[in-house]
Design an enzyme around this catalytic site. Sequence first.
Site, PDB file in Angstrom:
ATOM      1  CG  ASP A   1      -2.148   0.813   1.109  1.00  0.00           C
ATOM      2  OD1 ASP A   1      -2.528   1.136  -0.028  1.00  0.00           O
ATOM      3  OD2 ASP A   1      -2.760   1.131   2.145  1.00  0.00           O
TER       4      ASP A   1
ATOM      5  CD  GLU B   1      -9.983   5.849  -4.403  1.00  0.00           C
ATOM      6  OE1 GLU B   1     -10.973   6.181  -3.729  1.00  0.00           O
ATOM      7  OE2 GLU B   1      -8.950   5.385  -3.889  1.00  0.00           O
TER       8      GLU B   1
ATOM      9  CG  PHE C   1     -10.490   0.654   5.243  1.00  0.00           C
ATOM     10  CD1 PHE C   1     -10.276  -0.143   4.132  1.00  0.00           C
ATOM     11  CD2 PHE C   1     -10.279   2.015   5.111  1.00  0.00           C
ATOM     12  CE1 PHE C   1      -9.877   0.388   2.921  1.00  0.00           C
ATOM     13  CE2 PHE C   1      -9.872   2.569   3.901  1.00  0.00           C
ATOM     14  CZ  PHE C   1      -9.667   1.754   2.806  1.00  0.00           C
TER      15      PHE C   1
END
Length: 364
Positions: free
Chosen positions: A39, A124, A206
């Site tokens: 990430d 994204e 998450f």
Amino acid sequence: RASAAAIVAGSADWAMAAASANTAQQLEQLASMTVLSIDSGDLKVIKQYAETGLITDATTNPLFVAQAGLSGDPDYIAMVDESVAAACKAANTVEARVELAMDTLAVTLGTRIAGIVKGYVSTEVDPRLSFNKEASLARARRIIDLYKANGIDKSRVLIKLAATWEGIDAARELEREGITCNLTLIFGHAQAVACAQAGVRLISPFPGRVLDYYNLMNSGRTVNSPEEDEGVMAVKKMHHYFKSYGHEGTILMPASWRPSRGPKPEYALDEIRAVAGVDRMTLPPPLLEKLAESTEPLPRQLFPDQADKALAGPEIPMDEKRFRYELNMDGCATMKMAEGLRAFIAETEKLEKVITAKVLELSQ
């Protein structure tokens, strides 16, 4: 055993050292049961971890793209300038040029990452479009076209969308077109169910932010083990739901981690260890480093053939009305999704100001 510091320094000998160690590092143990993604938008760090052979994918978000665009690093400055120049040639108005430059920059970064990792790269869609299905579809298709122009096949790309109803509905359509999606900002079970029923390729719950919410709502409480962590419980429930009701085609990839038992260094990996064996995980470099520092045994907690309907709960036919009701009744999902969107939008708008100034300069 090579130290984690050697990984961060980019030692090419790290993977060999890990393989020959008497006790495998936890990073190696985890990679043997869960596909790992990094990430990060830092190309040098991604390369260092990819060279270990244990990281196959990479995820980016508006924060990473903004950090790259605003970093001042000559390599990233060149990416921004090239993206703006290309957009100014291809579009006519300032607004259209800025939008195209933002997408081009995200794809340029993703293309560089795709040259480093062998698996998926997530890019994204502008988070400000999270409640606009048609605009999200248009931007997603353009992102895929930009990747194609760079020689990257759509099979390597995950279009990242927020798990609003509009985002999920857009993903349903994109998946039918053969464009795979990563639905993010998932904090509630209804979001996961809706994504699976829409045929989404991958979702990112998450767990750490779920834990944040419950810690906030129960100030001063003590969480004695990761099994008491609501974020861990949410991921496990999603895992068992997918396996119980035929949604194995939707990959579960948790992101955003917290120490279940409180902010002590020895608890940093609590959530990761508690869901070891989940389909995939995306992990930031500091947690990858911690995993590489430990040689403790890492027992597998989740298995691909698990299907415990008692943990999964009942099957839920999820249409728009049911989704909006369930989301409204889930305080954690409602608060945390709004909070996450505001944060991503703020980073997008920071970068947009810089891009706009450059577009105006070239447009004169």
